[in-house]
Design a protein around this motif. Structure first.
Motif, mmCIF file in Angstrom:
data_model
loop_
_atom_site.group_PDB
_atom_site.id
_atom_site.type_symbol
_atom_site.label_atom_id
_atom_site.label_comp_id
_atom_site.label_asym_id
_atom_site.label_seq_id
_atom_site.Cartn_x
_atom_site.Cartn_y
_atom_site.Cartn_z
ATOM 1 N N UNK A 1 4.540 -38.545 1.549
ATOM 2 C CA UNK A 1 5.815 -38.254 2.098
ATOM 3 C C UNK A 1 6.730 -38.514 1.415
ATOM 4 N N UNK A 2 8.510 -37.836 1.650
ATOM 5 C CA UNK A 2 9.730 -37.405 0.928
ATOM 6 C C UNK A 2 10.152 -36.973 2.043
ATOM 7 N N UNK A 3 11.584 -38.889 2.433
ATOM 8 C CA UNK A 3 12.559 -38.963 3.075
ATOM 9 C C UNK A 3 13.539 -39.143 2.462
ATOM 10 N N UNK A 4 14.448 -38.685 2.636
ATOM 11 C CA UNK A 4 16.104 -38.728 2.491
ATOM 12 C C UNK A 4 16.956 -39.674 4.010
ATOM 13 N N UNK A 5 17.246 -40.622 3.648
ATOM 14 C CA UNK A 5 18.593 -41.290 4.866
ATOM 15 C C UNK A 5 20.062 -40.953 4.412
ATOM 16 N N UNK A 6 20.629 -40.543 5.033
ATOM 17 C CA UNK A 6 21.913 -40.142 5.007
ATOM 18 C C UNK A 6 22.402 -40.835 6.224
ATOM 19 N N UNK A 7 24.300 -41.405 5.957
ATOM 20 C CA UNK A 7 25.178 -41.543 7.109
ATOM 21 C C UNK A 7 25.748 -40.929 6.906
ATOM 22 N N UNK A 8 25.335 -39.164 7.879
ATOM 23 C CA UNK A 8 26.630 -38.129 8.597
ATOM 24 C C UNK A 8 26.008 -37.852 9.542
ATOM 25 N N UNK A 9 27.037 -37.799 11.147
ATOM 26 C CA UNK A 9 26.602 -37.774 12.125
ATOM 27 C C UNK A 9 25.822 -36.398 11.810
ATOM 28 N N UNK A 10 26.195 -35.038 11.480
ATOM 29 C CA UNK A 10 26.045 -33.475 11.633
ATOM 30 C C UNK A 10 24.393 -33.857 11.367
ATOM 31 N N UNK A 11 24.319 -34.345 10.823
ATOM 32 C CA UNK A 11 22.544 -33.973 9.572
ATOM 33 C C UNK A 11 21.609 -33.823 11.560
ATOM 34 N N UNK A 12 21.147 -33.297 11.287
ATOM 35 C CA UNK A 12 19.273 -33.595 12.681
ATOM 36 C C UNK A 12 18.097 -33.678 11.406
#
Length: 591
Positions: A108-119
């Motif tokens: 699996x590949x995941x990316x975590x980002x501080x962006x409240x507009x993302x889903x």
């Protein structure tokens, strides 16, 4: 003689055979260890290369994603509607392509980002407060773009644990960053390890077992299986340790990847039993041959020594019975040689010893009987020593009180006097409780209080635990009587008598104190000397001496009376009643 033959057998046969056998077995074991070590190192090198090849894939993917402009635009855009987010996600397919291309290496590949507009689509995940405060996220940020391998839960895979590449990706022109997580396919590791015959594990730097070919080790930490200090220090090489109570050879090597802050370890364990199995078979066969040979040799030595030492053994058994104080044993060994002569002389000595012991026993019995009779006579004399002057004065006081005050108080005094007389007459040679003795003392003091009125005061300060202690009768009453007659009777102002008992370490301490006329030093020394003399030439002090001697006869030389007196101040007489071990000390208080 038999023991000497056995010792000769041990030094001549047993030790040489064991030494040679032990040397050969040790050589076989060392040879097996060297062969196993070479094989284990070869196997670990093969596993290391195949494992490193798997780990290089997520490292390669992460390096590509560092410069992926499409990823940069997707995670940094501030979306106005959910439709814009979904559309952007559909156009971004890099993660899916990498998973298809490297499906054997990447799970699996995941990316975590501080962006409240993302889903959250399980690939691009908005970093909420819980994620930002997680240990793995903080570790990635602290790495500043370097790779860290972490064994962690995957929330997209029902919290299943994976070895994950965790790395911060910085977008410097936008002054933002996110964390990339790439899960390694554990099945690939399991396939690699399943092809190895010996137990082997892939372990992270926190001792979590990531993969192993031993099903019972899944879900455990390395420290739960291997008890060895060097493993906690992340050392590599070959060690000897303890695995589930069995001595084991442990092989440790590390897998290092480019730009990585931590390493992954490969641990292989091989039990000593499997290494030296053939050597042990040879050893066991040799021990069997040696055991059979030694058994027959020992049997032969036993029968030979039995012919030589049988008479000595019988004599030794008879001497042991005499040594255990069985002087009725008859020492008799047939024969006219030295052993026969020795047995006759020993039998003569035993008979003489038995006769001598009988004489000593009879002498001691008669002496003990005489002393007991003498003590009984002394005790009866002590019990009957009631001062006629005391009886006269008491009866006269009763008469005067009857004349002046009526019969109630007279009845009480007569009752006390009868109780005191009855106790004195009925006393025997046995022991009484300290509580019973104090009842006699209290009756005596109440009678004297009746005689002297306010001129006499008394106080009984008794430790409750001391009342059940057994003492010889008429121990305290004669001392109290002596205090009243010699200490207070001659004092115009009267006085005070205090009887105190209190627990101390190892016994009960008894004080009888008065504030009477006291005793000067010269007379006090004379009384102390009289107490330790055998002859009773001072009839005036026969009560104190009798008490002193009976205390020492009952409790030993360390007891007896202790007198402390000062002229015109008062007198204190003390003694200690020893107690058995186990009693708790109870602190009393002084009069």
């Amino acid at each position: 003689m038999r023991n000497k033959l056995y010792i000769s057998f041990i030094f001549v046969v047993f030790f040489p055979v064991l030494t040679v056998g032990g040397y050969l077995t040790n050589e076989l074991r060392q040879s097996a260890l060297e062969d196993t070590k070479e094989e284990a190192l070869t196997n670990m090198e093969r596993v290391k290369e195949r494992t490193l090849a798997v780990m290089n894939v997520p490292l390669y993917v992460s390096n590509n994603l560092l410069y992926d402009l499409h990823l940069k635009n997707v995670v940094n855009t501030k979306y106005q509607t959910r439709y814009e987010v979904v559309k952007s996600y559909r156009e971004f397919d890099s993660f899916q392509e990498y998973r298809k291309l490297y499906k054997d290496e990447i799970s699996n590949i995941k990316f975590y980002m501080e962006n409240e507009t993302l889903l959250n689509n399980w690939e691009i995940i908005p970093a909420d407060k819980m994620i930002l405060n997680s240990k793995w996220y903080k570790a990635a940020i602290a790495g500043k773009g370097l790779v860290r391998w972490i064994y962690m839960d995957d929330e997209t895979k029902k919290q299943q644990k994976y070895l994950s590449l965790v790395r911060q990706i910085n977008f410097f022109d936008l002054d933002t960053s996110g964390v990339l997580v790439i899960n390694v396919n554990i099945n690939r590791f399991n396939l690699i390890l399943s092809q190895e015959s010996q137990p082997i594990m892939i372990v992270d730097d926190l001792d979590h077992i990531i993969s192993t070919n031993q099903p019972e080790y899944f879900g455990k930490k390395l420290t739960d299986i291997i008890h060895f200090e060097q493993l906690r220090e992340s050392k590599t090489g070959m060690f000897e340790g303890d695995v589930e109570g069995e001595s084991t050879q442990i092989f440790v090597d590390t897998i290092s990847t480019e730009n990585s802050l931590n390493d992954i370890r490969i641990v292989s364990i091989i039990s000593d039993e499997s290494i030296v199995g053939n050597a042990n078979k040879v050893r066991n066969m040799g021990l069997s041959v040696i055991g059979v040979s030694m058994f027959f040799a020992l049997l032969l030595i036993y029968y030979i020594s039995k012919l030589l030492s049988n008479r000595l053994i019988i004599l030794s058994d008879q001497i042991k019975q005499v040594g255990n104080r069985n002087f009725n044993t008859r020492i008799s060994i047939d024969g006219k040689d030295e052993i026969g002569q020795l047995s006759k002389q020993l039998d003569f000595m035993v008979n003489n010893t038995r006769n001598l012991l009988n004489e000593v026993y009879e002498t001691n019995r008669q002496k003990t009987l005489l002393e007991r009779k003498q003590n009984e006579i002394k005790f009866k004399m002590m019990a009957s020593q009631i001062n006629p002057h005391f009886l006269f004065n008491t009866l006269e006081s009763i008469r005067m009180k009857a004349h002046l005050n009526g019969e109630k108080e007279i009845s009480q005094v007569v009752k006390l006097l009868g109780k005191l007389m009855r106790n004195s007459i009925e006393v025997g040679t046995g022991k009484v409780t300290l509580g019973n003795e104090l009842n006699v003392v209290q009756s005596y003091l109440q009678i004297q209080k009746f005689r002297y009125g306010d001129r006499l005061t008394y106080e009984l300060m008794i430790d409750p635990l001391s009342k059940t202690v057994l003492i010889p009768p008429l121990i305290i009453q004669p001392i109290v009587e002596n205090a009243v007659i010699h200490g207070l009777e001659n004092s115009r102002s009267g006085g005070h008598v205090c009887v105190e008992t209190k627990a101390i370490e190892g016994g009960i301490l008894v004080h009888i104190t008065d504030n009477g006329v006291g005793i000067n030093e010269e007379k006090q020394e004379a009384i102390s000397k009289m107490l330790h003399e055998q002859n009773q030439h001072d009839e005036e002090r026969i009560g104190l001496k009798n008490v002193h001697q009976r205390l020492q006869l009952t409790f030993g030389e360390k007891t007896g009376l202790s007198i402390d007196s000062k002229l015109n101040t008062g007198t204190k007489i003390s003694f200690v009643i020893p107690l058995e071990e186990g009693r708790k000390d109870v602190k009393g208080h002084d009069c």
